[in-house]
Design a protein around this motif. Structure first.
Motif, PDB file in Angstrom:
ATOM      1  N   MET A   1      27.610  56.259 -37.181  1.00 48.81           N
ATOM      2  CA  MET A   1      27.973  57.648 -37.440  1.00 48.81           C
ATOM      3  C   MET A   1      28.362  58.401 -36.176  1.00 48.81           C
ATOM      4  N   GLY A   2      28.024  57.843 -35.009  1.00 50.47           N
ATOM      5  CA  GLY A   2      28.357  58.513 -33.764  1.00 50.47           C
ATOM      6  C   GLY A   2      27.183  58.546 -32.808  1.00 50.47           C
ATOM      7  N   SER A   3      27.240  59.440 -31.842  1.00 43.20           N
ATOM      8  CA  SER A   3      26.200  59.520 -30.820  1.00 43.20           C
ATOM      9  C   SER A   3      24.984  60.289 -31.332  1.00 43.20           C
ATOM     10  N   PHE A   4      23.897  60.163 -30.604  1.00 47.74           N
ATOM     11  CA  PHE A   4      22.679  60.897 -30.948  1.00 47.74           C
ATOM     12  C   PHE A   4      22.935  62.401 -30.873  1.00 47.74           C
ATOM     13  N   ALA A   5      23.666  62.831 -29.858  1.00 48.51           N
ATOM     14  CA  ALA A   5      23.966  64.256 -29.706  1.00 48.51           C
ATOM     15  C   ALA A   5      24.787  64.775 -30.878  1.00 48.51           C
ATOM     16  N   GLU A   6      25.758  63.985 -31.344  1.00 49.18           N
ATOM     17  CA  GLU A   6      26.559  64.397 -32.498  1.00 49.18           C
ATOM     18  C   GLU A   6      25.702  64.526 -33.744  1.00 49.18           C
ATOM     19  N   MET A   7      24.764  63.606 -33.918  1.00 45.30           N
ATOM     20  CA  MET A   7      23.862  63.671 -35.058  1.00 45.30           C
ATOM     21  C   MET A   7      23.004  64.925 -34.998  1.00 45.30           C
ATOM     22  N   GLN A   8      22.455  65.235 -33.815  1.00 50.92           N
ATOM     23  CA  GLN A   8      21.643  66.441 -33.671  1.00 50.92           C
ATOM     24  C   GLN A   8      22.448  67.711 -33.979  1.00 50.92           C
ATOM     25  N   LYS A   9      23.665  67.776 -33.471  1.00 48.94           N
ATOM     26  CA  LYS A   9      24.504  68.953 -33.697  1.00 48.94           C
ATOM     27  C   LYS A   9      24.837  69.108 -35.187  1.00 48.94           C
ATOM     28  N   THR A  10      25.047  67.986 -35.865  1.00 50.57           N
ATOM     29  CA  THR A  10      25.354  68.034 -37.291  1.00 50.57           C
ATOM     30  C   THR A  10      24.202  68.650 -38.074  1.00 50.57           C
ATOM     31  N   ILE A  11      22.984  68.258 -37.737  1.00 44.67           N
ATOM     32  CA  ILE A  11      21.806  68.822 -38.398  1.00 44.67           C
ATOM     33  C   ILE A  11      21.696  70.312 -38.092  1.00 44.67           C
ATOM     34  N   GLU A  12      21.891  70.674 -36.825  1.00 43.60           N
ATOM     35  CA  GLU A  12      21.773  72.073 -36.430  1.00 43.60           C
ATOM     36  C   GLU A  12      22.833  72.933 -37.113  1.00 43.60           C
ATOM     37  N   TYR A  13      24.073  72.459 -37.157  1.00 44.76           N
ATOM     38  CA  TYR A  13      25.157  73.240 -37.753  1.00 44.76           C
ATOM     39  C   TYR A  13      24.922  73.495 -39.237  1.00 44.76           C
ATOM     40  N   ALA A  14      24.278  72.544 -39.919  1.00 46.07           N
ATOM     41  CA  ALA A  14      24.017  72.715 -41.353  1.00 46.07           C
ATOM     42  C   ALA A  14      23.085  73.891 -41.615  1.00 46.07           C
ATOM     43  N   THR A  15      22.243  74.233 -40.648  1.00 40.75           N
ATOM     44  CA  THR A  15      21.292  75.333 -40.838  1.00 40.75           C
ATOM     45  C   THR A  15      21.962  76.696 -40.770  1.00 40.75           C
TER      46      THR A  15
END
Length: 331
Positions: free
Chosen positions: A273-287
């Motif tokens: 799915m991509g990098s760890f940072a991209e995954m974290q940002k995806t979760i944050e943006y959903a909020t």
């Protein structure tokens, strides 16, 4: 059978049972404390690991004052990790560099005294008259209990924090239930906790249901398993949006804290799915689409030299650090 001698009814047992949604009376006469509702079964019935872990009493504690000499009878039950016929399941063992260490104790605390770590086994615990005790049930193993003797319940905390998460929330990495994340939060915040952590859990909106207890705050700590398993960020974004949407449907004004994934040893790798940072940002943006949601940065709350498996699960020191840093960001 020991349960034949138990004098405390199912209703009275629940008065003693902290951090539980309900108490189930088993066929053998023992009780089991539940942390998931019947409506949530469709959310955890997709994998044998989830089914087994959902049947445990993680963060549940029996608290009472003994009015007579008391015997607490404990019975350990075997849980199947075999898939149902035709069931296609994730092979979690292949995703981690070594087998999880799920060894743990049952913890007994007499008021004003040191903690006693009891072996995890079918047994009985004798408590003399006139003692106030807390008995912490195991996090990863199913245990039934019944009480012989007269007891007076200890009043439960007024506010309840619902903790939704994966193995770190459930307690993997810590081997004494009294020292796990949710119990530390309960002590530091002065709240009751409903631990709905499940080892191996992905972001799953089906697990979000309206519970029959007042919820005053919600912690969501998911995503690290999604990073290992899901194919793309769009799937993660959609699932996180659906999960938060159901939280807002059932708990429209309850404050929510989303804890992004903690540091892990393979953080520099790039998954499908991509990098760890991209995954974290995806979760944050959903909020950002929902009101009254705070984001706590998991990386800043991680002690990188305090991991039980050297990989993904913080040990007691790491969990203590996480709990202290997290409580100020919880409702």
């Amino acid at each position: 059978m020991a349960a034949e001698h138990c004098s405390t009814s199912k209703e009275n047992i629940f008065d003693l049972t902290h951090n539980a949604l309900s108490v189930e009376l088993l066929d053998d006469g023992y009780c089991c404390a539940l942390r998931f509702s019947e409506e949530q079964e469709m959310g955890y019935n997709s994998h044998p690991l989830y089914r087994a872990m959902a049947g445990t009493s993680a963060s549940v504690c029996l608290r009472f004052h003994s009015l007579t000499d008391v015997t607490v009878h404990l019975r350990r039950y075997t849980q199947s990790l075999l898939p149902k016929k035709g069931e296609q399941v994730i092979d979690f063992a292949s995703l981690y560099p070594r087998q999880l260490d799920l060894s743990e104790t049952i913890d007994l605390l007499y008021e004003g005294k040191d903690m006693i770590h009891l072996p995890l086994q079918s047994d009985q615990v004798s408590i003399e008259k006139g003692n106030t005790v807390s008995l912490y049930l195991p996090m990863h193993h199913r245990v039934g209990f019944c009480i012989e003797g007269e007891v007076q319940p200890i009043e439960k905390k007024e506010k309840t924090l619902l903790c939704i998460g994966d193995s770190i929330v459930q307690g993997v990495g810590v081997h004494h239930p009294s020292l796990a994340l949710c119990e530390r939060i309960s002590s530091l915040k002065g709240v009751q906790v409903i631990n709905q952590g499940l080892a191996g859990a992905l972001v799953n909106s089906k697990l979000i249901q309206k519970l029959d207890v007042p919820i005053h705050g919600i912690l969501v700590a998911l995503g690290t398993n999604d990073w290992s398993i899901r194919e793309n960020l769009a799937d993660l974004r959609g699932e996180m949006f659906a999960l938060l949407g159901r939280i807002r449907k059932f708990y429209p004004s309850v404050p929510v804290t989303v804890l992004t994934p903690l540091w892990r040893a393979d953080i520099q790798h790039t998954q499908k799915m991509g990098s760890f940072a991209e995954m974290q940002k995806t979760i944050e943006y959903a909020t950002y689409c929902f009101p009254h949601i705070r984001v706590a940065n998991g990386l800043s709350l991680s002690l990188r030299d305090a991991y039980d498996d050297g990989f993904i699960h913080p040990d007691e020191k790491g969990i203590r650090f996480l709990a202290k840093g997290l409580v100020s960001q919880l409702p």
